[in-house]
Design a protein around this motif. Structure first.
Motif, PDB file in Angstrom:
ATOM      1  N   HIS A   3      89.656 -23.265  98.671  1.00  0.00           N
ATOM      2  CA  HIS A   3      89.171 -22.009  98.117  1.00  0.00           C
ATOM      3  C   HIS A   3      88.275 -21.345  99.129  1.00  0.00           C
ATOM      4  CE1 HIS A   3      90.744 -23.067  94.215  1.00  0.00           C
ATOM      5  NE2 HIS A   3      90.250 -24.267  94.414  1.00  0.00           N
ATOM      6  N   ALA A   6      83.970 -17.325  98.721  1.00  0.00           N
ATOM      7  CA  ALA A   6      83.573 -16.341  97.722  1.00  0.00           C
ATOM      8  C   ALA A   6      84.351 -16.495  96.413  1.00  0.00           C
ATOM      9  CB  ALA A   6      83.772 -14.935  98.277  1.00  0.00           C
ATOM     10  N   GLU A   7      85.163 -17.517  96.309  1.00  0.00           N
ATOM     11  CA  GLU A   7      86.038 -17.622  95.146  1.00  0.00           C
ATOM     12  C   GLU A   7      85.877 -18.956  94.427  1.00  0.00           C
ATOM     13  OE1 GLU A   7      90.789 -17.838  94.400  1.00  0.00           O
ATOM     14  OE2 GLU A   7      90.063 -16.331  95.815  1.00  0.00           O
ATOM     15  N   ARG A  10      89.578 -21.030  89.148  1.00  0.00           N
ATOM     16  CA  ARG A  10      89.727 -20.588  87.762  1.00  0.00           C
ATOM     17  C   ARG A  10      89.831 -21.748  86.788  1.00  0.00           C
ATOM     18  NH1 ARG A  10      91.759 -15.231  86.464  1.00  0.00           N
ATOM     19  NH2 ARG A  10      91.444 -13.930  88.279  1.00  0.00           N
ATOM     20  N   ILE A 173      82.926 -17.188  87.896  1.00  0.00           N
ATOM     21  CA  ILE A 173      84.215 -16.660  87.434  1.00  0.00           C
ATOM     22  C   ILE A 173      84.058 -15.288  86.787  1.00  0.00           C
ATOM     23  CG2 ILE A 173      86.030 -17.017  85.684  1.00  0.00           C
ATOM     24  CD1 ILE A 173      86.396 -18.810  88.009  1.00  0.00           C
ATOM     25  N   ARG A 176      84.236 -11.913  88.727  1.00  0.00           N
ATOM     26  CA  ARG A 176      85.569 -11.689  89.280  1.00  0.00           C
ATOM     27  C   ARG A 176      86.522 -11.175  88.201  1.00  0.00           C
ATOM     28  NH1 ARG A 176      87.709 -16.761  92.212  1.00  0.00           N
ATOM     29  NH2 ARG A 176      88.583 -17.047  90.179  1.00  0.00           N
ATOM     30  N   ALA A 179      85.672  -7.590  87.595  1.00  0.00           N
ATOM     31  CA  ALA A 179      86.158  -6.762  88.703  1.00  0.00           C
ATOM     32  C   ALA A 179      87.665  -6.565  88.607  1.00  0.00           C
ATOM     33  CB  ALA A 179      85.785  -7.398  90.041  1.00  0.00           C
ATOM     34  N   SER A 180      88.389  -7.616  88.239  1.00  0.00           N
ATOM     35  CA  SER A 180      89.843  -7.515  88.094  1.00  0.00           C
ATOM     36  C   SER A 180      90.202  -6.549  86.971  1.00  0.00           C
ATOM     37  CB  SER A 180      90.449  -8.887  87.790  1.00  0.00           C
ATOM     38  OG  SER A 180      90.267  -9.748  88.884  1.00  0.00           O
ATOM     39  N   ARG A 185      87.439  -4.787  93.661  1.00  0.00           N
ATOM     40  CA  ARG A 185      87.559  -6.052  94.372  1.00  0.00           C
ATOM     41  C   ARG A 185      86.332  -6.888  94.089  1.00  0.00           C
ATOM     42  NH1 ARG A 185      90.025  -6.065 100.141  1.00  0.00           N
ATOM     43  NH2 ARG A 185      89.360  -8.161  99.684  1.00  0.00           N
ATOM     44  N   PRO A 186      86.493  -8.190  93.859  1.00  0.00           N
ATOM     45  CA  PRO A 186      85.326  -9.026  93.607  1.00  0.00           C
ATOM     46  C   PRO A 186      84.496  -9.179  94.856  1.00  0.00           C
ATOM     47  CG  PRO A 186      87.298 -10.374  93.744  1.00  0.00           C
ATOM     48  CD  PRO A 186      87.740  -8.948  93.807  1.00  0.00           C
ATOM     49  N   GLY A 188      80.248 -10.700  95.866  1.00  0.00           N
ATOM     50  CA  GLY A 188      79.315 -11.617  95.249  1.00  0.00           C
ATOM     51  C   GLY A 188      78.848 -12.738  96.113  1.00  0.00           C
TER      52      GLY A 188
END
Length: 197
Positions: A3, A6-7, A10, A173, A176, A179-180, A185-186, A188
């Motif tokens: 990952h 920044a992500e 899920r 989570i 994001r 933002a979606s 765009r996410p 953070g």
């Protein structure tokens, strides 16, 4: 899968031991998120105890309807365990399927345990949520961690059994998802996820 920093993944699993009250942890988190206005679906477990504090019944609560689903059969006073009720399990599978098909932001499935580890239980519903790309939160007993890793691959966060860890994962989570939903765009914080300690 690696990952980006920044992500947050899920999919998250709370890893628990026999002495941990993961059912209460997961239910309290889910109901707090519902109260905050998040759209959750799936199921959490409620344990019914007798006056001596022994678990005598188990129910699953459908997070979309708040309906209690009985999943244990009473085997009599001499029985040392409970037996899972096939009808209740089928109804709980339908609750998860409705969540996956609905417009939820998080699917909660109470456990990936020995039933799922052997290809039974709610294993198909877990797969459907993951394939749909929905955020998923569950609990996995330590004895089933290898089966969970085999099922999920390199995806997902492994969380300790603490409310702080679950809230921290969700904080990574939720922005994001927002933002979606808005088409942004996410951005953070700098998250590095595999295990939160």
């Amino acid at each position: 899968m690696t990952h980006s920093s920044a992500e947050a993944p899920r999919v998250a699993a709370i890893i628990y031991r026999g002495e941990d009250d993961v059912d209460t942890l997961l239910a309290e988190f889910a109901f707090a998120r519902l109260a905050a206005g998040d759209r959750l679906g799936g199921i959490v477990q409620r344990n019914i105890k007798d006056a001596a504090g022994r678990k005598v019944d188990m129910q699953l609560i459908d997070l979309m309807t708040d309906k209690a689903i009985g999943i244990s059969q009473t085997l009599g006073s001499g029985a040392g365990s409970c037996k899972l009720d096939a009808g209740g399990l089928a109804e709980s599978a339908q609750a998860v399927a409705r969540a996956v098909a609905g417009t939820v932001t998080l699917v909660v499935i109470n456990k990936f345990s020995k039933q799922e580890a052997t290809g039974k239980g709610l294993r198909n519903e877990f797969a459907e949520a993951i394939v749909a790309g929905l955020p998923l939160l569950t609990a996995v007993p330590e004895k089933c961690v290898d089966a969970w890793r085999e099922f999920i691959g390199d995806e997902g966060a492994m969380l300790p059994c603490s409310r702080h860890a679950v809230e921290t994962w969700w904080a990574g989570i939720a922005p994001r998802l927002a933002a979606s939903a808005s088409g942004d765009r996410p951005g953070g914080d700098d998250w590095l996820w595999k295990t939160i300690c």
